[in-house]
Enzyme design. Structure first.
Site, mmCIF file in Angstrom:
data_model
loop_
_atom_site.group_PDB
_atom_site.id
_atom_site.type_symbol
_atom_site.label_atom_id
_atom_site.label_comp_id
_atom_site.label_asym_id
_atom_site.label_seq_id
_atom_site.Cartn_x
_atom_site.Cartn_y
_atom_site.Cartn_z
ATOM 1 N N ASP A 121 0.822 -1.223 0.000
ATOM 2 C CA ASP A 121 0.000 0.000 0.000
ATOM 3 C C ASP A 121 0.854 1.270 0.000
ATOM 4 O OD1 ASP A 121 -2.442 -1.570 0.330
ATOM 5 O OD2 ASP A 121 -1.778 -1.864 2.397
ATOM 6 N N HIS B 283 -4.334 -1.396 -6.767
ATOM 7 C CA HIS B 283 -3.673 -0.146 -7.138
ATOM 8 C C HIS B 283 -4.735 0.929 -7.335
ATOM 9 C CE1 HIS B 283 0.066 -2.053 -7.265
ATOM 10 N NE2 HIS B 283 0.189 -2.305 -8.547
#
Length: 431
Positions: free
Chosen positions: A13, A41
């Site tokens: 992340d 994403h």
């Protein structure tokens, strides 16, 4: 010519999607090499937010070839849904630019059911799996019980292998986990229908990559998750089931180590983690909540709130070492803009000892306490800044200190979620 690998330098992340999106402009091929739809994403293009779980970020750029390599485990339903959504938004029109390795492994319905049931039965030992069947699919790959894409496309082979493997999976589901078994017909019919769509994208992607390399094309290898989630080099067992480090770019695509020129690690200006496992700099106070709220720290895949903490230099030093990083892309610097002071972890305290390297022993790591140095915050909006020189002096000092502690140059600084809210200090494709 340069070929670039992008890896997460923390626990995932880190903002890889945005950085890959920026670097794609300079690449010919964008290649995904591991993981599955347990990663997400998030890209902001104009005023639109787009979340991709399987398809490489390069799909949003015209004329770029996107490849999903053999190291990925693919959920056909998710893949087809992503294609459908992208086409509906007018973001993807040419099927010929998206290729799937014929050797990648398929996530089956029993993988997902086993994954969810195991986690539910784990009690205090939960690792925080997404329940997408990723781990069980990789288990079958390593155990030589996997169904590959090439198998799925041949109905006779698929039928034979499914019958062979389903008996064992149903035994596990019924007898060990107390779950409902599957019938052969329900899986065979559903996945045979998926195969009709998937065959439009299948190729010998290793051959395609080598042909493109021979032609002098530039390749961008896109990793998922992060270094500390690597099955070998991460905080085991609180890891994913694939090789998230730079070496996975070779094993997951068939590219040679000699083909890799630059390795860029993506790191937030602070740290986050999803799921269980040690996290020395975790903040469970107002500062942690402020990071979560300001940074929008909720999983793109699960929606779970991320654990947040101060920047950990030992984590980044470790990522530099095991990946051979040639540069760091620092993301979310703007999230720190409201803090009066900012802490950096420069070491750990363990049993009255000072540690300046990440311990390999999980029991030791869980007992480590952060040793901090403190720097003044800049307390001003930096989202409009487009050069390093324009940053507030205190922000520049913070970035320089992180670079010094990491022992690796910072080559990009992100000052906001948008593509244009970026300071590129060095282009790895021009190295």
């Amino acid at each position: 010519m340069a070929n670039v690998v992008v890896v997460g330098a923390q626990w995932g992340d880190e903002g890889k999607g945005k950085v890959v999106d920026i670097y794609t402009e300079f690449a010919d091929d964008v290649v995904r090499y591991q993981g599955g739809n347990n990663a997400g994403h998030t890209l902001v293009v104009g005023d639109e937010k787009i979340v991709l779980h399987l398809i490489p970020s390069g799909i949003l750029h015209q004329g770029k070839r996107c490849i999903i390599g053999n190291g990925v485990v693919l959920d056909p339903e998710v893949f087809i849904r992503e294609i459908t959504n992208l086409k509906a938004k007018g973001k993807f029109q040419d099927d010929g630019v998206l290729l799937l390795s014929e050797s990648l492994h398929i996530i089956m319905p029993y993988h997902k059911r086993i994954d969810i049931a195991r986690e539910a039965n784990s009690g205090a030992k939960k690792i925080g799996t997404t329940g997408r069947g990723i781990g069980p699919a990789y288990e079958d790959k390593i155990g030589r019980r996997g169904i590959r894409l090439m198998d799925l496309l041949d109905k006779q082979v698929f039928s034979r292998k499914l019958k062979e493997f389903l008996e064992e999976k149903n035994f596990i589901l019924e007898k060990l986990l107390g779950e409902r078994p599957f019938t052969f017909e329900e899986i065979f019919d559903e996945y045979s229908a998926y195969a009709d769509t998937l065959r439009n994208y299948v190729a010998d992607t290793t051959l395609v990559l080598h042909q493109d390399l021979k032609a002098g094309k530039k390749l961008l290898f896109e990793g998922a998750q992060g270094t500390l989630l690597d099955v070998d080099h991460g905080t085991y067992p609180y890891v994913t089931s694939s090789s998230t480090c730079a070496g996975g770019a070779c094993t997951g695509t068939g590219a040679s180590p000699r083909d890799i020129n630059e390795i860029i690690g993506i790191s937030k200006a602070y740290v986050t983690r999803v799921g269980s496992g040690p996290f020395p700099t975790e903040l469970e106070d107002a500062d942690g909540e402020k990071l979560r709220h300001t940074g929008g720290e909720f999983g793109a895949t699960t929606g779970r709130p991320r654990r947040c903490g101060w920047f950990d230099a030992l984590v980044i030093k470790y990522a530099v070492r095991v990946n051979g990083l040639t540069g760091i892309a620092l993301t979310k610097l703007d999230v720190l803009s409201d803090f009066e002071s900012i802490k950096i972890c420069t070491g750990y305290s363990y049993n009255d000892k000072f540690l300046n390297e990440l311990p390999a022993n999980l029991d030791v790591f869980e007992k480590c306490r952060p040793v901090y140095e403190e720097m003044p915050g800049w307390q001003s909006d930096i989202t409009g800044v487009r050069s390093f020189e324009e940053l507030p002096e205190k922000a520049k000092n913070y970035v320089k200190r992180l670079e010094e502690l990491a022992g690796c140059p910072i080559v990009l600084v992100s000052v906001g979620p948008r593509r244009d809210e970026t300071i590129m200090l060095k282009n790895p494709f021009e190295a």
